[in-house]
Design an enzyme around this catalytic site. Structure first.
Site, short mmCIF file in Angstrom:
data_model
loop_
_atom_site.label_atom_id
_atom_site.label_comp_id
_atom_site.label_asym_id
_atom_site.label_seq_id
_atom_site.Cartn_x
_atom_site.Cartn_y
_atom_site.Cartn_z
N LYS A 35 -10.51 2.17 2.16
CA LYS A 35 -9.42 1.53 1.39
C LYS A 35 -9.73 0.06 1.27
O LYS A 35 -10.38 -0.53 2.14
CB LYS A 35 -8.10 1.70 2.13
CG LYS A 35 -6.88 1.50 1.26
CD LYS A 35 -6.58 2.74 0.44
CE LYS A 35 -5.35 2.61 -0.41
NZ LYS A 35 -4.93 3.90 -0.96
P1 NAD Z 1 2.40 0.94 -8.71
O1 NAD Z 1 2.01 -0.47 -8.53
O2 NAD Z 1 2.08 1.63 -9.98
O3 NAD Z 1 3.98 1.12 -8.46
C1 NAD Z 1 4.67 0.64 -7.36
C2 NAD Z 1 6.16 0.64 -7.72
O4 NAD Z 1 6.92 0.38 -6.54
C3 NAD Z 1 6.55 -0.42 -8.74
O5 NAD Z 1 7.41 0.16 -9.70
C4 NAD Z 1 7.32 -1.46 -7.92
O6 NAD Z 1 8.31 -2.12 -8.68
C5 NAD Z 1 7.95 -0.57 -6.88
N1 NAD Z 1 8.36 -1.24 -5.65
C6 NAD Z 1 7.69 -2.15 -4.91
N2 NAD Z 1 8.44 -2.50 -3.84
C7 NAD Z 1 9.59 -1.78 -3.91
C8 NAD Z 1 10.75 -1.67 -3.11
N3 NAD Z 1 10.90 -2.38 -2.00
N4 NAD Z 1 11.73 -0.82 -3.50
C9 NAD Z 1 11.60 -0.09 -4.60
N5 NAD Z 1 10.53 -0.14 -5.40
C10 NAD Z 1 9.54 -0.97 -5.06
O7 NAD Z 1 1.75 1.71 -7.45
P2 NAD Z 1 1.40 3.26 -7.32
O8 NAD Z 1 -0.02 3.47 -7.66
O9 NAD Z 1 2.47 4.05 -7.99
O10 NAD Z 1 1.49 3.45 -5.73
C11 NAD Z 1 2.74 3.65 -5.07
C12 NAD Z 1 2.47 4.25 -3.68
O11 NAD Z 1 1.75 5.47 -3.82
C13 NAD Z 1 1.63 3.37 -2.75
O12 NAD Z 1 2.05 3.57 -1.42
C14 NAD Z 1 0.23 3.95 -2.91
O13 NAD Z 1 -0.61 3.69 -1.79
C15 NAD Z 1 0.57 5.41 -3.04
N6 NAD Z 1 -0.47 6.23 -3.67
C16 NAD Z 1 -0.92 5.94 -4.92
C17 NAD Z 1 -1.88 6.76 -5.50
C18 NAD Z 1 -2.35 6.54 -6.91
O14 NAD Z 1 -3.04 7.42 -7.42
N7 NAD Z 1 -1.98 5.48 -7.58
C19 NAD Z 1 -2.40 7.84 -4.79
C20 NAD Z 1 -1.90 8.11 -3.52
C21 NAD Z 1 -0.93 7.30 -2.97
#
Ligand code: NAD
Length: 409
Positions: free
Chosen positions: A98
């Site tokens: 990561k």
């Molecule tokens: P992203 O940046 O697209 O979205 C994150 C969202 O969370 C945004 O809408 C932001 O406004 C919101 N946010 C941030 N802080 C917040 C809070 N305190 N309360 C409510 N909303 C809040 O990111 P993503 O890629 O969707 O990733 C989100 C999670 O999923 C992370 O933990 C990431 O590690 C995990 N994840 C992502 C992927 C992927 O393929 N992108 C895969 C596995 C896990």
């Protein structure tokens, strides 16, 4: 101060004690291959960047790159360890890595973002590559950033290396279905649980924290499959409507107006929705609560107030171990991140395979294969939870640590 790295270790130690592993084996599983740090200088500004490479016994390190002001060494270490267990649990030929850059993308120009992305690749070039470590998008990184990174990698390598990064735009070697894969994987888990728990989609209420790539993906699929999505949030706050929300419409309006709550003050239809704080959203009385933002959201401070029947962790590390104990006593089921959000890395694996074989899969094939992997992992986790009389997270970690240890040996 919450430290996700300590949580990741605590979770693993619980699983290894169910397996009665000796100290030597536990230390092997907890040790890191590489923990890398660099200062990136981009147009006169400095940014700290990290890449943690936890374990590669099963294949090249695999894991996203996050751009966020709170990125820290402990965070990327925890996230890379969780990637090791996730890839092993899904039976993918990858290990866990990561990365992250401590920066605030909301305040950066596109030029600066591109500069940071390219500098990241130059800093860690020797440790990256299709057979070494294959990054993907995470919070605040996207297909465009992966394209810049692939381009920089190829410039340094002097040859095409499409499989060096996944989550690229489809026109730049990405896979169909990768963008929505994490949300789709979460949807498959939610749908299978609905069946196992003998619930009906139209009577099942859902709240999703974070309407980003992952949160929007799962909310939209649930909505179009008849579930009642009653709560949604972004970093500025949440909205609630017991009659149900329309994620697609709300996301379009959020892009225009900046935040979900702002949408409610300017749009006639959205005016009916209630504004709730991020804390209140987590405490809604729903069937499925889906944290899809950041880690450490459900802690010992709010675990008693969680009213959901099932928590499906699409974010990485949203539930702390002490919160999990409280939830277990209250019989709240927690579907762990290493299972629930594994759809993204699974389709990243399909992308890597397509790049290496020179193939282009149709969307149907991607989604069918994803379904097979997710359903198999869910039934293996359920079976292990029964066999070891334990929770789903520990069951997943038992399966993963057995596979990793056996490969190491
Ligand atoms: P992203 O940046 O697209 O979205 C994150 C969202 O969370 C945004 O809408 C932001 O406004 C919101 N946010 C941030 N802080 C917040 C809070 N305190 N309360 C409510 N909303 C809040 O990111 P993503 O890629 O969707 O990733 C989100 C999670 O999923 C992370 O933990 C990431 O590690 C995990 N994840 C992502 C992927 C992927 O393929 N992108 C895969 C596995 C896990």
């Amino acid at each position: 101060m919450t430290n996700p790295f300590e949580f990741a270790k605590e979770q693993l130690i619980k699983a290894t004690s169910c397996l009665k592993l000796g100290q030597g084996d536990v230390e092997k599983l907890l040790s890191y291959k590489n923990v890398l740090e660099a200062e990136l200088e981009v147009d006169g500004d400095n940014f700290t960047a990290y890449r943690a490479q936890h374990n590669n016994a099963l294949g090249p390190f695999k894991g996203g790159i996050r751009f966020h002001p709170d990125v820290s060494l402990n965070e990327v270490k925890a996230l890379s360890m969780w990637m090791t267990w996730k890839t092993a649990l899904l039976n993918l030929p990858f290990g866990g890595g990561k990365g992250g850059v401590s920066c605030n993308p909301k305040e950066l120009t596109q030029e600066k973002l591109e500069g940071i992305s390219r500098a990241y690749v130059r800093a860690f070039y020797k440790n990256l590559g299709p057979d070494a470590d294959v990054p993907a998008p995470d919070v605040n990184t996207n297909p465009r950033i992966m394209m810049w990174m692939r381009d920089e990698y190829e410039r340094l390598a002097g040859k095409p290396c499409p499989a060096a990064f996944t989550g690229k735009p489809v026109d730049a070697g990405g896979s169909l279905g990768r963008d929505e894969a994490t949300g789709r994987g979460g949807f498959i888990i939610a749908r299978e649980l609905t069946r196992k728990l003998k619930m009906k989609p139209e009577e099942t209420t859902v709240a999703v924290q974070g309407i980003g790539n992952v949160g929007y993906g799962v909310a939209n699929l649930l909505h179009f499959n008849g579930y009642k999505v009653v709560g949604l949030s972004d970093s500025k706050g949440g909205i609630y409507d017991p009659e149900g929300l329309h994620p697609e419409r709300l996301l379009k309006l959020k892009f225009e107006h900046g935040s979900l709550q702002k949408v409610c003050s300017v749009d006639k239809e959205a005016e009916k929705h209630q504004l709730v704080s991020n804390e209140e959203l987590l405490e809604l009385g729903v069937d499925f609560l889906i944290p899809a933002a950041l880690e450490n959201q459900i802690t010992k401070q709010n675990a008693e107030k969680i009213c959901a029947k099932v928590i499906i962790e699409l974010a990485n590390g949203p539930t702390t171990p002490d919160a999990e104990k409280i939830l277990a006593d209250r019989e709240v089921m927690v579907v762990p991140d290493i299972l629930a959000n594994a759809g993204g890395v699974t389709v990243s694996y399909f992308e890597w395979l397509q790049n290496r074989k020179g193939e282009r899969w149709k969307l149907d094939k991607v989604n069918t294969e994803l379904e097979t992997y997710m359903k198999k992992a869910l039934s293996e986790v359920m079976a292990a939870a029964g066999e070891y009389s334990t929770d789903l997270r520990t069951a997943g970690l038992i399966i993963a640590s057995k596979r990793v240890l056996s490969a190491m040996k």
